[in-house]
Design a protein around this motif. Structure first.
Motif, PDB file in Angstrom:
ATOM      1  N   ALA A  60       0.849  -1.175   0.000  1.00  0.00           N
ATOM      2  CA  ALA A  60       0.000   0.000   0.000  1.00  0.00           C
ATOM      3  C   ALA A  60       0.893   1.235   0.000  1.00  0.00           C
ATOM      4  O   ALA A  60       1.973   1.236   0.602  1.00  0.00           O
ATOM      5  N   ASP A  61       0.447   2.280  -0.664  1.00  0.00           N
ATOM      6  CA  ASP A  61       1.254   3.501  -0.734  1.00  0.00           C
ATOM      7  C   ASP A  61       1.589   4.033   0.656  1.00  0.00           C
ATOM      8  O   ASP A  61       2.674   4.583   0.876  1.00  0.00           O
ATOM      9  N   SER A  62       0.677   3.852   1.591  1.00  0.00           N
ATOM     10  CA  SER A  62       0.849   4.415   2.932  1.00  0.00           C
ATOM     11  C   SER A  62       1.974   3.752   3.724  1.00  0.00           C
ATOM     12  O   SER A  62       2.435   4.312   4.729  1.00  0.00           O
ATOM     13  N   VAL A  63       2.422   2.567   3.292  1.00  0.00           N
ATOM     14  CA  VAL A  63       3.453   1.863   4.049  1.00  0.00           C
ATOM     15  C   VAL A  63       4.742   1.653   3.255  1.00  0.00           C
ATOM     16  O   VAL A  63       5.719   1.126   3.792  1.00  0.00           O
ATOM     17  N   LYS A  64       4.748   2.056   2.003  1.00  0.00           N
ATOM     18  CA  LYS A  64       5.953   1.874   1.182  1.00  0.00           C
ATOM     19  C   LYS A  64       7.146   2.555   1.820  1.00  0.00           C
ATOM     20  O   LYS A  64       7.065   3.694   2.270  1.00  0.00           O
ATOM     21  N   GLY A  65       8.256   1.829   1.847  1.00  0.00           N
ATOM     22  CA  GLY A  65       9.472   2.365   2.436  1.00  0.00           C
ATOM     23  C   GLY A  65       9.565   2.183   3.931  1.00  0.00           C
ATOM     24  O   GLY A  65      10.631   2.412   4.525  1.00  0.00           O
ATOM     25  N   ARG A  66       8.473   1.771   4.563  1.00  0.00           N
ATOM     26  CA  ARG A  66       8.481   1.573   6.015  1.00  0.00           C
ATOM     27  C   ARG A  66       8.258   0.115   6.399  1.00  0.00           C
ATOM     28  O   ARG A  66       8.804  -0.357   7.398  1.00  0.00           O
ATOM     29  N   PHE A  67       7.440  -0.597   5.632  1.00  0.00           N
ATOM     30  CA  PHE A  67       7.105  -1.988   5.932  1.00  0.00           C
ATOM     31  C   PHE A  67       7.768  -2.908   4.910  1.00  0.00           C
ATOM     32  O   PHE A  67       7.924  -2.552   3.748  1.00  0.00           O
ATOM     33  N   THR A  68       8.118  -4.112   5.376  1.00  0.00           N
ATOM     34  CA  THR A  68       8.698  -5.121   4.497  1.00  0.00           C
ATOM     35  C   THR A  68       8.029  -6.465   4.755  1.00  0.00           C
ATOM     36  O   THR A  68       7.993  -6.930   5.890  1.00  0.00           O
ATOM     37  N   ILE A  69       7.508  -7.060   3.688  1.00  0.00           N
ATOM     38  CA  ILE A  69       6.910  -8.385   3.783  1.00  0.00           C
ATOM     39  C   ILE A  69       7.923  -9.404   3.264  1.00  0.00           C
ATOM     40  O   ILE A  69       8.648  -9.151   2.295  1.00  0.00           O
ATOM     41  N   SER A  70       7.967 -10.567   3.913  1.00  0.00           N
ATOM     42  CA  SER A  70       8.857 -11.636   3.469  1.00  0.00           C
ATOM     43  C   SER A  70       8.233 -12.969   3.840  1.00  0.00           C
ATOM     44  O   SER A  70       7.271 -13.022   4.620  1.00  0.00           O
ATOM     45  N   ARG A  71       8.773 -14.030   3.261  1.00  0.00           N
ATOM     46  CA  ARG A  71       8.233 -15.351   3.555  1.00  0.00           C
ATOM     47  C   ARG A  71       9.358 -16.363   3.657  1.00  0.00           C
ATOM     48  O   ARG A  71      10.410 -16.202   3.023  1.00  0.00           O
ATOM     49  N   ASP A  72       9.107 -17.392   4.455  1.00  0.00           N
ATOM     50  CA  ASP A  72      10.034 -18.509   4.598  1.00  0.00           C
ATOM     51  C   ASP A  72       9.228 -19.772   4.325  1.00  0.00           C
ATOM     52  O   ASP A  72       8.490 -20.250   5.196  1.00  0.00           O
ATOM     53  N   ASN A  73       9.352 -20.308   3.117  1.00  0.00           N
ATOM     54  CA  ASN A  73       8.562 -21.476   2.738  1.00  0.00           C
ATOM     55  C   ASN A  73       8.945 -22.716   3.550  1.00  0.00           C
ATOM     56  O   ASN A  73       8.119 -23.605   3.737  1.00  0.00           O
ATOM     57  N   ALA A  74      10.158 -22.774   4.027  1.00  0.00           N
ATOM     58  CA  ALA A  74      10.581 -23.913   4.845  1.00  0.00           C
ATOM     59  C   ALA A  74       9.875 -23.920   6.199  1.00  0.00           C
ATOM     60  O   ALA A  74       9.691 -24.972   6.805  1.00  0.00           O
TER      61      ALA A  74
END
Length: 115
Positions: A60-74
């Motif tokens: 979302a534009d409101s969180v760009k540069g502040r939030f980071t999403i990531s995933r660990d499939n293992a």
């Protein structure tokens, strides 16, 4: 039985950081796009960030540069790292798993940004 269990919410001061986790079970995690949504009182649920099965991300534009999403499939887990938090980020944060007609939600975790 599908379960999405969020953790990591809490109270943080403005400018602070918080990390959320969502552990999934009962699904083939690597196939799913995983997202974080939030809902503040009186507002509609809104997309915060999503990460596809291939690892592409959208914010979302409101969180760009502040939030980071990531995933660990293992570990069947998706994360949301939230930095430079603002009072406007206060909401219940929900984890979502989506793959074709299969769509699941977690129970939500409260994030409160206040001094």
């Amino acid at each position: 039985q599908v379960q999405l269990v969020e953790s990591g919410g809490g109270l943080v001061q403005p400018g602070g950081s918080l990390g959320l986790s969502c552990a999934a079970s009962g699904i083939i995690f690597r196939l799913y796009a995983m997202g974080w949504y939030r809902q503040a009182p009186g507002n509609q649920r809104e997309l915060v960030a999503v990460i596809t099965a291939g690892g592409s991300t959208k914010y979302a534009d409101s969180v760009k540069g502040r939030f980071t999403i990531s995933r660990d499939n293992a570990k069947n887990t998706v994360y949301l790292q939230m930095n430079s938090l603002k009072p406007g980020d206060t909401a219940v944060y929900y984890c979502n798993a989506d793959w074709y007609k299969n769509n699941y939600w977690g129970q939500g975790t409260q994030v409160t940004v206040s001094s």
